[in-house]
Design a protein around this motif. Structure first.
Motif, short mmCIF file in Angstrom:
data_model
loop_
_atom_site.label_atom_id
_atom_site.label_comp_id
_atom_site.label_asym_id
_atom_site.label_seq_id
_atom_site.Cartn_x
_atom_site.Cartn_y
_atom_site.Cartn_z
N ARG A 85 -30.42 -30.79 12.00
CA ARG A 85 -31.03 -32.07 11.64
C ARG A 85 -32.16 -31.88 10.64
O ARG A 85 -32.32 -32.66 9.70
N LEU A 86 -32.93 -30.79 10.81
CA LEU A 86 -34.00 -30.49 9.86
C LEU A 86 -33.42 -30.15 8.48
O LEU A 86 -33.91 -30.63 7.45
N ALA A 87 -32.36 -29.33 8.46
CA ALA A 87 -31.72 -28.97 7.19
C ALA A 87 -31.18 -30.21 6.48
O ALA A 87 -31.27 -30.32 5.25
N ALA A 88 -30.62 -31.14 7.25
CA ALA A 88 -30.10 -32.38 6.66
C ALA A 88 -31.23 -33.18 6.02
O ALA A 88 -31.09 -33.70 4.90
N LYS A 89 -32.38 -33.28 6.71
CA LYS A 89 -33.51 -34.03 6.16
C LYS A 89 -34.03 -33.37 4.88
O LYS A 89 -34.29 -34.05 3.89
N VAL A 90 -34.18 -32.05 4.93
CA VAL A 90 -34.67 -31.33 3.74
C VAL A 90 -33.69 -31.49 2.58
O VAL A 90 -34.09 -31.72 1.44
N GLY A 91 -32.39 -31.36 2.88
CA GLY A 91 -31.38 -31.51 1.83
C GLY A 91 -31.40 -32.88 1.20
O GLY A 91 -31.32 -33.02 -0.02
N HIS A 92 -31.53 -33.93 2.04
CA HIS A 92 -31.56 -35.29 1.51
C HIS A 92 -32.82 -35.53 0.68
O HIS A 92 -32.76 -36.16 -0.39
N LEU A 93 -33.96 -35.03 1.17
CA LEU A 93 -35.20 -35.18 0.39
C LEU A 93 -35.08 -34.47 -0.95
O LEU A 93 -35.52 -34.97 -1.99
N VAL A 98 -34.43 -34.65 -6.91
CA VAL A 98 -33.78 -34.31 -8.19
C VAL A 98 -33.15 -35.54 -8.85
O VAL A 98 -33.01 -35.57 -10.08
N MET A 99 -32.79 -36.55 -8.06
CA MET A 99 -32.29 -37.79 -8.66
C MET A 99 -33.34 -38.41 -9.57
O MET A 99 -33.02 -39.08 -10.56
N LEU A 100 -34.62 -38.21 -9.22
CA LEU A 100 -35.71 -38.71 -10.06
C LEU A 100 -36.11 -37.70 -11.12
O LEU A 100 -36.30 -38.04 -12.28
N ALA A 101 -36.25 -36.44 -10.71
CA ALA A 101 -36.78 -35.41 -11.61
C ALA A 101 -35.85 -35.10 -12.78
O ALA A 101 -36.31 -34.88 -13.90
N MET A 102 -34.56 -35.07 -12.52
CA MET A 102 -33.61 -34.69 -13.57
C MET A 102 -33.65 -35.67 -14.75
O MET A 102 -33.86 -35.26 -15.90
N PRO A 103 -33.47 -36.96 -14.52
CA PRO A 103 -33.54 -37.87 -15.68
C PRO A 103 -34.94 -37.96 -16.28
O PRO A 103 -35.08 -38.13 -17.49
N LEU A 104 -35.98 -37.83 -15.46
CA LEU A 104 -37.34 -37.90 -16.01
C LEU A 104 -37.63 -36.72 -16.94
O LEU A 104 -38.25 -36.89 -17.99
N THR A 105 -37.19 -35.51 -16.55
CA THR A 105 -37.41 -34.37 -17.44
C THR A 105 -36.60 -34.52 -18.74
O THR A 105 -37.05 -34.12 -19.81
N GLY A 106 -35.40 -35.11 -18.62
CA GLY A 106 -34.61 -35.36 -19.83
C GLY A 106 -35.30 -36.36 -20.75
O GLY A 106 -35.34 -36.17 -21.98
#
Length: 197
Positions: A85-93, A98-106
């Motif tokens: 459950r912890l791994a799932a939370k970390v993975g989702h976060l 990256v959904m935000l960081a990837m386009p912002l860095t582009g």
């Protein structure tokens, strides 16, 4: 199928955002690799423009998805162990980040190169930073590295979903499929997917 999620399943809006963004990520990643092999010219510039437009679309949907995610209940995790459950939370976060960081860095990379981002030719975004070759190189490196972070996170996400489906035999994967149901009938008291009759 309900529009909103509940404690046993995801609503149609969450499912739609999930699968549309998955398709967009695959498309943008493929575009990025393809255009890297093109010689500098009009064809490459056109692919870069498409890549940026889809990137802005991902950024917009990511913000909407996060707002939507915070506005509704989240289905209970079906992992049997706390570490899962912890791994799932970390993975989702990580995926949200990256959904935000990837386009912002582009976007910042384009700004630093003094190439404003045109979105499907409809409007142009303002530059986020002043033109600067050093910043351009830094954002280019960050953008490239984040592409591999996304690959790792997505592969982990897919592997976890398949593990839940084929090994744990619970409803984790089924309840995110576009055609699955979204009610208590899909999951028994232990979180195991019920067999269809």
């Amino acid at each position: 199928m309900a529009l909103r999620s509940n404690k046993t399943g995801f609503g149609s809006i969450t499912k739609s955002l999930h699968w549309v963004m998955a398709a967009l990520f695959i498309s943008v990643f493929a575009m990025g690799w393809y255009m890297d092999f093109l010689p500098l010219g009009m064809a490459k510039l056109e692919w870069m423009s498409r890549h940026k437009s889809f990137g802005v679309t991902i950024l917009t949907l990511a913000v909407l998805r996060i707002v939507w995610r915070l506005s509704e209940p989240t289905p209970d995790a079906l992992g049997k162990h706390a570490i899962e459950r912890l791994a799932a939370k970390v993975g989702h976060l990580g995926l949200y980040a990256v959904m935000l960081a990837m386009p912002l860095t582009g976007w910042m990379m384009s700004s630093a190169a003094n190439f404003p981002v045109s979105v499907f030719g409809l409007f142009t975004l303002p530059n986020l930073v002043a033109p600067d070759q050093g910043l351009f190189e830094a954002f280019k490196t960050a953008h490239f590295l984040l592409s591999w972070v996304i690959v790792a996170l997505v592969l982990g996400h897919v592997a976890a979903a398949l593990k839940h489906h084929f090994i744990d035999r619970d409803a984790t994967l089924r309840r995110m499929l576009p055609v699955s149901g979204n009610n208590d009938a899909d999951i028994d008291a232990t979180g195991t997917a019920k067999e269809s009759s």
